[in-house]
Scaffold this active site. Structure first.
Site, PDB file in Angstrom:
ATOM      1  N   TYR A 158       0.835  -1.197   0.000  1.00 21.43           N
ATOM      2  CA  TYR A 158       0.000   0.000   0.000  1.00 21.43           C
ATOM      3  C   TYR A 158       0.878   1.259   0.000  1.00 21.43           C
ATOM      4  O   TYR A 158       0.672   2.200  -0.778  1.00 21.43           O
ATOM      5  CB  TYR A 158      -0.909  -0.009   1.238  1.00 21.43           C
ATOM      6  CG  TYR A 158      -1.757   1.222   1.407  1.00 21.43           C
ATOM      7  CD1 TYR A 158      -2.936   1.387   0.689  1.00 21.43           C
ATOM      8  CD2 TYR A 158      -1.382   2.232   2.300  1.00 21.43           C
ATOM      9  CE1 TYR A 158      -3.719   2.523   0.840  1.00 21.43           C
ATOM     10  CE2 TYR A 158      -2.165   3.373   2.465  1.00 21.43           C
ATOM     11  CZ  TYR A 158      -3.326   3.512   1.731  1.00 21.43           C
ATOM     12  OH  TYR A 158      -4.099   4.646   1.891  1.00 21.43           O
ATOM     13  N   LYS A 162       1.067   4.375  -2.794  1.00 21.99           N
ATOM     14  CA  LYS A 162       0.800   5.781  -2.494  1.00 21.99           C
ATOM     15  C   LYS A 162       2.040   6.642  -2.745  1.00 21.99           C
ATOM     16  O   LYS A 162       1.928   7.811  -3.146  1.00 21.99           O
ATOM     17  CB  LYS A 162       0.316   5.938  -1.050  1.00 21.99           C
ATOM     18  CG  LYS A 162      -1.101   5.397  -0.822  1.00 21.99           C
ATOM     19  CD  LYS A 162      -2.151   6.183  -1.619  1.00 21.99           C
ATOM     20  CE  LYS A 162      -3.572   5.795  -1.236  1.00 21.99           C
ATOM     21  NZ  LYS A 162      -4.584   6.475  -2.084  1.00 21.99           N
TER      22      LYS A 162
END
Lengths: 252, 488
Positions: A158, A162
């Site tokens: 994740y 990002k």
């Protein structure tokens, strides 16, 4: 058209089911009875949040199909969303948290997270930027995360997605200088939403409403990067520069 | 600079420097090139821009075309007997005064800056310190040339009167004004004889204006909008008229001792581009207001002022709008009927209570309105305030003041607006629908548009929420479904 005091009259949310995206739409559109377009994978599931937005004061709320993963459809879908009139703010809120342990076991899970959070969002951002450039005004709000500021062991899939999106969005904003359009990159810490349900809250957590308030202020003030809460900026300056041997031992 | 006829995309903002939008700018050098631009505009439309002194977004057109009129200048005809002057619309009042004051003529109306074009002045139907005496500028326009998407035409108060009055105050949305014929005012000296007096509070000010304005051609009050309590609304009232040769001291009247009609405006200072936001705060605003009030004479009669110092004091500082910093400012100007002077008081009270500082607040009494559909001035009291962007309470506060203004039968000035709620426009300008019909006749495809018209939905065909139809009649973006009751 964003007015002289920074008040906007129309908001598009890509990833229309996102708690943060909806909170931003409510914050921006409700006071002046603005227009909201919620676009998501399953428009039927957007009816309920659409009604809630109407009840909160939004003037008109529309729902539409938009699948962040299906990048082939992006140019057509986003052109269709803008055909209904100028959009002052487009919030790119599509994203998944993913299961880090599952991703480490099965790379296909990691690829899905990366595809949605980076590839899909990058494609959508480019399509939106093209439309904002053509209309000569507008703000693209990209939901990044502190997790991308320094990617850490416990959720690096994740975090990396990002980190990639964050850099992409910052430079996309640079490419729009002089076009009347802008990009605002939002870096929240832990936000208590349905995406993070079941996870223990950590220090410097915030609510979707607090993120929305910070985005509203950033649009009014012309800021390009927003930390929520603001204290995360100095905190991350320190964390980013910690030696790796120390950083990886932190309980983050 | 763009080549003739060529367009370049540029960021444009109003004088308030609030966020800019980008448009393709074309700079015609001949009137025929305006027609080419109007005919060639795409679906994002086109609007004319003069010297960019509108505070808000009236002369911007995001994503479309903006016609920079400042290349279209010059005095085309002048009749020294009648005082009728025909000028290209891009000519500034500054240029007109330089040419005409030495000949003994003055513009019939000037706003607080001489750096506006004549076309822009007509489009905003500007007023000056003489509104109670002479009305707004459209009163003194005998005819104008208007380029519309259906062709150019000449209109006058007695020729296509509805188009003329839709254009005077129409914010450039009936087409592009290319030429204006004005009736000038004869003057015998280039000086103004000024009486100054202080008023202790708002009631005192209003009483003095009602009692004495009729004796003067020019009247305006600077009002202290920071001081609260009993002295709320204390003000410096300046009134005057063009001086006659007899008003001058004897030595200046003697032949060869100076020119009675000399005119030499100059810019003294320039504000730098790097001024930070936030210099104008409650404290600095209070100090500036206090200083200004104290430096003004309690009462002085017959003082002689030059035209620039009386009419255009702010023009002495180039780019004074930069003083408000990078976030810019909004100007809020409204007018309410003569009996609703209390709205001025309420506005001042609420702004001071909310700590929204203003260093420049001006009160004036308006006289009769023109028949312009969207013309701002109407009989009553007008208050104009410069308000720096920043205080979080400001947007909501101005929305509340709008409600008071509407309830009193007043309106805000579109040439200065950048933040009005669209739904209030029709209440403030009751002849809006009549004006829209004239626009639709002149421009059936909605080609003439601006950020102002889009933001306020002035031209329904340019309203953002209405999808433009394809030729086959189907709306694009068919996957977008309204939820709940049908949209208005």
């Amino acid at each position: 058209m964003r007015d002289g005091l920074g008040t906007v009259s129309s908001v598009l949310v890509l990833g229309g089911g996102s708690d943060i995206g909806l909170a931003i739409a409510r914050r921006l559109a409700a006071p002046r009875r603005g227009r909201v377009v919620l676009a998501g994978r399953d428009p039927h599931r957007l009816h309920e949040p659409a009604e809630a937005l109407r009840a909160a004061g939004a003037g008109t709320v529309e729902t539409a199909l938009f699948d962040a993963d299906d990048t082939d459809t992006h140019p057509g879908a986003i052109d269709a969303l803008f055909a209904g009139g100028d959009l002052d703010v487009a919030v790119l809120a599509a994203g998944v948290l993913g299961d880090q342990e599952a991703a480490e076991r099965d790379p296909r899970v990691a690829v899905d997270v990366l595809h949605t959070n980076f590839t899909g969002c990058a494609s959508a951002a480019l399509c939106v930027a093209r439309r904002l450039r053509a209309q000569g005004h507008g703000t693209l709000v990209v939901l990044s995360s502190v997790a991308g500021e320094r990617v850490r062991r416990s959720n690096f899939v994740y975090g990396a997605s990002k980190a990639g999106l964050d850099g992409f969005a910052l430079a996309l904003g640079d490419s729009l200088v002089g076009s009347g359009a802008r990009v605002v990159v939002v870096r929240p810490g832990f936000v208590t939403t349905k995406m993070t349900a079941g996870r223990a809250a950590v220090p410097f957590s915030s609510t979707a409403e607090e993120v929305a308030a910070a985005v509203d202020a950033a649009i009014r003030r012309g800021r390009e990067v927003v930390w929520v809460p603001a204290v995360l900026r100095p905190v991350m300056v320190v964390l980013r520069h910690l030696p790796r041997a120390l950083f990886r031992r932190l309980p983050l | 600079m763009p080549a003739d006829g060529g367009a370049d995309r540029r960021l444009l903002a109003g004088w308030g420097r609030t966020p800019a939008t980008a448009a393709d700018v074309v700079t015609p050098r001949r009137a025929a090139e305006v027609g080419t631009a109007v005919a060639g505009a795409d679906r994002r439309g086109l609007v004319a821009r003069g010297l960019g002194r509108s505070y808000g977004d009236a002369a911007q057109n995001a994503g479309g075309t903006v016609v920079d009129m400042t290349g279209l200048v010059g005095l085309r005809a002048f009749d020294g007997d009648s005082g009728l002057a025909t000028v290209a619309a891009g000519t500034s009042i500054d240029a007109l005064l330089r040419a005409l004051v030495p000949l003994g003529w003055f513009v019939p109306v000037t706003p607080g800056t001489r750096f506006v074009t004549v076309g822009g002045a007509v489009a905003a139907d500007v007023h000056g310190k003489n509104h109670h005496h002479d009305g707004s500028i459209a009163r003194h326009v005998t005819q104008l040339r208007l380029d519309t998407p259906l062709g150019a035409r000449t209109v006058a108060p007695d020729r296509d009167a509805d188009v003329f009055w839709a254009t005077a105050g129409g914010m450039g949305l009936t087409g592009v004004v290319t030429e204006v014929t004005l009736r000038l005012l004869a003057i015998r000296t280039s000086l103004v004889r000024v009486d100054t007096e202080r008023a202790d509070d708002l009631d005192d000010l209003m009483a003095r204006m009602v009692a004495g304005d009729a004796r003067y051609r020019y009247s305006v009050a600077w009002i202290d909008c920071v001081t609260r309590g009993r002295s709320l609304g204390r003000a410096v009232l300046t009134r005057g008229d063009h001086a006659e040769p007899d008003d001058l001291p004897a030595k200046r009247r003697r032949p060869g001792r100076g020119d009675l009609l000399g005119y030499d405006p100059h810019v003294r200072l320039a504000a730098p581009g790097w001024m930070p936001s936030g210099l104008v705060r409650p404290l600095t605003a209070r100090l500036l207001n206090e200083a200004w009030f104290r430096k003004s004479p309690r009462s002085r009669h017959g003082e002689l002022h030059s035209i620039p110092s009386f009419f255009h004091p702010l023009d002495g500082v180039r780019d004074w709008n930069r003083m408000y910093g990078v976030r810019g400012f909004v100007q809020y100007q409204f007018v309410v009927p003569p009996a609703a002077g209390e709205v001025v008081r309420t506005a001042l009270e609420r702004l001071t209570a909310a700590r929204c500082p203003s260093v420049l607040a001006v009160v004036k009494r308006f006289g009769d309105a023109t028949p312009g559909h969207l013309s701002f001035p109407r009989p009553g009291w007008t208050l104009a305030l410069d308000l720096p962007v920043g205080p979080p309470a400001l947007p909501g506060l101005l929305d509340e003041l709008d409600e008071l203004v509407v309830a009193a039968g007043g309106r805000v000035y579109l040439a200065k607006d950048s933040r009005l709620r669209p739904e209030l426009v029709a209440a403030m300008y009751p002849r809006l629908d009549e004006w829209r019909e004239i626009c639709a006749r002149l421009d059936p495809d909605g080609v003439v548009q601006s950020d102002l018209s889009r933001r306020l939905g002035l031209r329904p065909d340019a309203r953002p929420e209405r999808p433009r139809r394809r030729r086959d009649g189907s709306a694009r973006g068919a996957s977008v479904r309204p939820v709940g009751p049908a949209r208005a």
